[in-house]
Design a protein around this motif. Structure first.
Motif, mmCIF file in Angstrom:
data_model
loop_
_atom_site.group_PDB
_atom_site.id
_atom_site.type_symbol
_atom_site.label_atom_id
_atom_site.label_comp_id
_atom_site.label_asym_id
_atom_site.label_seq_id
_atom_site.Cartn_x
_atom_site.Cartn_y
_atom_site.Cartn_z
ATOM 1 N N UNK A 1 0.837 -1.204 0.000
ATOM 2 C CA UNK A 1 0.000 0.000 0.000
ATOM 3 C C UNK A 1 0.870 1.251 0.000
ATOM 4 N N UNK B 1 1.857 1.736 -3.435
ATOM 5 C CA UNK B 1 0.748 2.242 -4.242
ATOM 6 C C UNK B 1 0.650 3.758 -4.112
ATOM 7 N N UNK B 2 0.727 4.249 -2.887
ATOM 8 C CA UNK B 2 0.704 5.697 -2.683
ATOM 9 C C UNK B 2 1.846 6.365 -3.431
ATOM 10 N N UNK C 1 0.934 13.619 1.971
ATOM 11 C CA UNK C 1 -0.165 12.828 1.404
ATOM 12 C C UNK C 1 -0.012 11.348 1.768
ATOM 13 N N UNK D 1 -3.154 9.802 3.516
ATOM 14 C CA UNK D 1 -3.968 8.883 2.712
ATOM 15 C C UNK D 1 -3.592 7.413 2.889
ATOM 16 N N UNK D 2 -2.406 7.147 3.421
ATOM 17 C CA UNK D 2 -2.021 5.739 3.571
ATOM 18 C C UNK D 2 -1.729 5.382 5.032
ATOM 19 N N UNK E 1 -4.829 6.116 7.845
ATOM 20 C CA UNK E 1 -5.953 5.168 7.785
ATOM 21 C C UNK E 1 -5.533 3.727 8.066
ATOM 22 N N UNK E 2 -4.352 3.343 7.604
ATOM 23 C CA UNK E 2 -3.922 1.967 7.833
ATOM 24 C C UNK E 2 -3.631 1.700 9.312
#
Ligand SMILES: Nc1ncnc2c1ncn2[C@@H]1O[C@H](COP(=O)(O)OP(=O)(O)OP(=O)(O)O)[C@@H](O)[C@H]1O
Ligand SMILES: [Mg+2]
Lengths: 257, 269
Positions: free
Chosen positions: A152, A155-156, A165, A169-170, A173-174
């Motif tokens: 992940x 991916x970001x 970010x 965004x990663x 939340x994870x």
């Protein structure tokens, strides 16, 4: 006999078990009320403390105030420090020795020192709550930030996310399940910390109430704040759990796989 | 469009490079597949092109610009989908646009267009945990296409799917490739898939990772509306690649046997 039906619907069994214990306590407690008191006396004491001489709620409010303010501070600070340590190596290196050392130190040992520094009132409560709860929050958030799935993170990065970010965004939340695990441990530690501090140093608050009733062998009254605190800790745990479900709607969906 | 020049990659202290002097170019709109034995460095190459991994030496240029990090010209579709479990289908598909600070309404409209094209509009507000593997990879494809990249990098995107879903998505990918001028670099283990989709197939050898041979696939397009497997060219390419990979595996075994004899002396302290 316990039928198969009772086992499938355990509510009756639970109620039965509670009733049995209460009855037993009532009978045995009456033999020596100073040692154990008994349920009906405790209920009478509760009515008196809560509605007649009005000592319970002010004490409880004092404790609650310190708890709420202290826990708010340690949630915000703890989460921020945890993410900073998890994402920025320099911060990790600088703070790690203190976090590790203080995490292991029994916070209660610090109470006499804290009394010298901040007195025996509101500030003491807030300080002890922060010291009791911030380390599990820091450490769990840190572990969460460290254990984000590498795929992940890739991916970001592949979508050209910048450092901020990536965090929002990663990583955040994870880490939410870990963060809440920290909050759940933290809130329990905070409650223990504030009560023990009140018992040892403060002159007011729920902890002090317990000490006073104990000192005068008012066992029935002593049980009132103890039971209130027990119920209160269950409520706190439920509140954190509720917030966690609200914060992670994706975790509640049925898995297809 | 894509220009890979003399790229080599070694990891840490391991003496033998994973990729050795790898060069490959792809024209705009071209569909190039990489096929090769497991461990030959396909993923490593893709990650270097994506800018997720620095090459030890060599250069990658995308649309005339040196590619040293991730950029909005390139998008990646991952083997294990890599959707964010906390984002709905729509929010996942809009992720790249969100990173580019496209306003919420616009990015959702743009992402929605791709979701519709891939038949996912009904699942826009589902979480990844609520949809099937095939749907998840379609979200992964929508997420990559939504940023309208020039180069699409796909690492065994259909490898984790069942045969039927796989064939269906291969068809959809072909339609998308037809309608856009996307250049696609596609990693696969399946010769059949490579022949079905590619303009060009690059066969790689292992230890070190390098190109053994390239094949142009001239089968008529589109290939989803006739039985391309019945064409003589299909059987011929398939046979040749099979033979080549088998020889490569046998030779690689010999090479590693030979290497083993000398290992004690080479082991780094
Ligand atoms: N971070 C790393 N550190 C050290 N070695 C690595 C690393 N990443 C990959 N390798 C090695 O590089 C070689 C190529 O790996 P890569 O994942 O690129 O192969 P692949 O062709 O994609 O294989 P597969 O078909 O199984 O996916 C392997 O031998 C692997 O062990
Ligand atoms: Mg791979």
């Amino acid at each position: 006999m316990i039928s198969a039906r009772t086992l499938r619907d355990p509510t009756m069994l639970r109620i039965g078990s509670v009733v049995a214990v209460l009855v037993l306590w009532e009978v045995l407690g009456r033999l020596d009320p100073i040692v154990a008191s008994y349920p009906t006396a405790i209920v009478a004491a509760f009515v008196e403390l809560a509605f007649v001489d009005n000592t319970l709620w002010p004490a409880f409010a004092t404790t609650l105030q310190g708890l709420v303010v202290g826990f708010a501070i340690s949630s915000v600070l703890g989460v921020a420090i945890g993410f900073a340590m998890g994402r920025i190596r320099l911060v990790d290196l600088i703070l790690d020795p203190y976090v590790s050392a203080l995490y292991a130190t029994p916070r209660i040992a610090l109470v006499p020192l804290l009394v010298l520094w901040v007195g025996i009132d509101f500030e003491l409560r807030v300080t002890i709550v922060v010291l009791s709860s911030i380390f599990p929050i820091i450490i769990n958030t840190y572990i969460g930030a460290k254990s984000v799935d590498r795929e992940l993170l890739d991916t970001g990065r592949a979508f050209a996310a910048n450092g901020w970010q990536m965090l929002t965004t990663v990583v955040v939340p994870a880490s939410i399940p870990y963060l809440f695990a920290g909050l759940r441990i933290g809130v329990a530690r905070a409650l223990v910390g504030i009560i023990v501090a009140e018992m040892t140093a403060a002159v007011t608050g729920t902890g002090q109430l317990i000490i006073q009733y104990g000192r005068f062998f008012q066992t029935d009254k002593l049980f009132v704040p103890v039971i209130i605190l027990g119920l209160f800790s269950i409520v706190l745990a439920e509140v954190v759990y509720f917030l966690q479900r609200r914060a992670t709607p994706w975790a509640n969906v049925e898995r297809i796989r | 469009m894509l220009d890979i020049q003399h790229v080599s990659k070694s990891f840490g202290r391991v003496a033998q490079p994973v990729l050795d002097d790898f060069s490959l170019t792809a024209a705009e709109g071209e569909f190039v597949s990489l096929i090769g034995p497991s461990g030959c460095g396909k993923t490593t190459l893709l990650r270097i092109v994506a800018g997720l991994l620095p090459a030890t030496s060599g250069d990658v240029t995308v649309a005339g610009v040196p590619s040293v990090g991730p950029s909005r010209d390139k998008a990646v579709v991952f083997q294990h989908f890599n959707l964010f479990p906390w984002r709905t289908t729509l929010a996942n598909a809009a992720y790249g646009l969100e990173i580019q600070n496209v306003p919420k309404q616009e990015r959702e409209e743009r992402a929605m267009r791709w979701l519709r094209m891939l038949g996912l509009e009904k699942y826009a507000h589902h979480y990844p945990g609520e949809i099937s593997g095939g749907m998840r990879q379609r979200v992964g494809i929508a997420r990559a296409l939504a940023i309208e990249p020039k180069l699409l990098l796909m690492d065994e995107p259909f490898g984790a799917l069942d045969a039927l879903t796989r064939e269906h998505l291969q068809g959809e990918l072909q339609k998308i490739a037809e309608q856009t001028s996307l250049t696609i670099l596609f990693v696969t283990h399946s010769i059949d898939e490579a022949v079905y989709l590619s303009d060009r197939i690059v066969v790689m050898g292992t230890h070190p990772g390098r190109i053994i041979r390239e094949f142009a696939v001239d089968l008529r397009r589109p290939r989803y509306d006739y039985n391309f497997r019945a064409e003589p060219e299909y059987a011929q390419i398939r046979g040749e690649i099979w033979g080549m990979l088998e020889r490569e595996l046998a030779e690689d075994e010999e090479r590693s046997d030979a290497a083993e004899d000398t290992t004690p002396m080479e082991t780094p302290a």
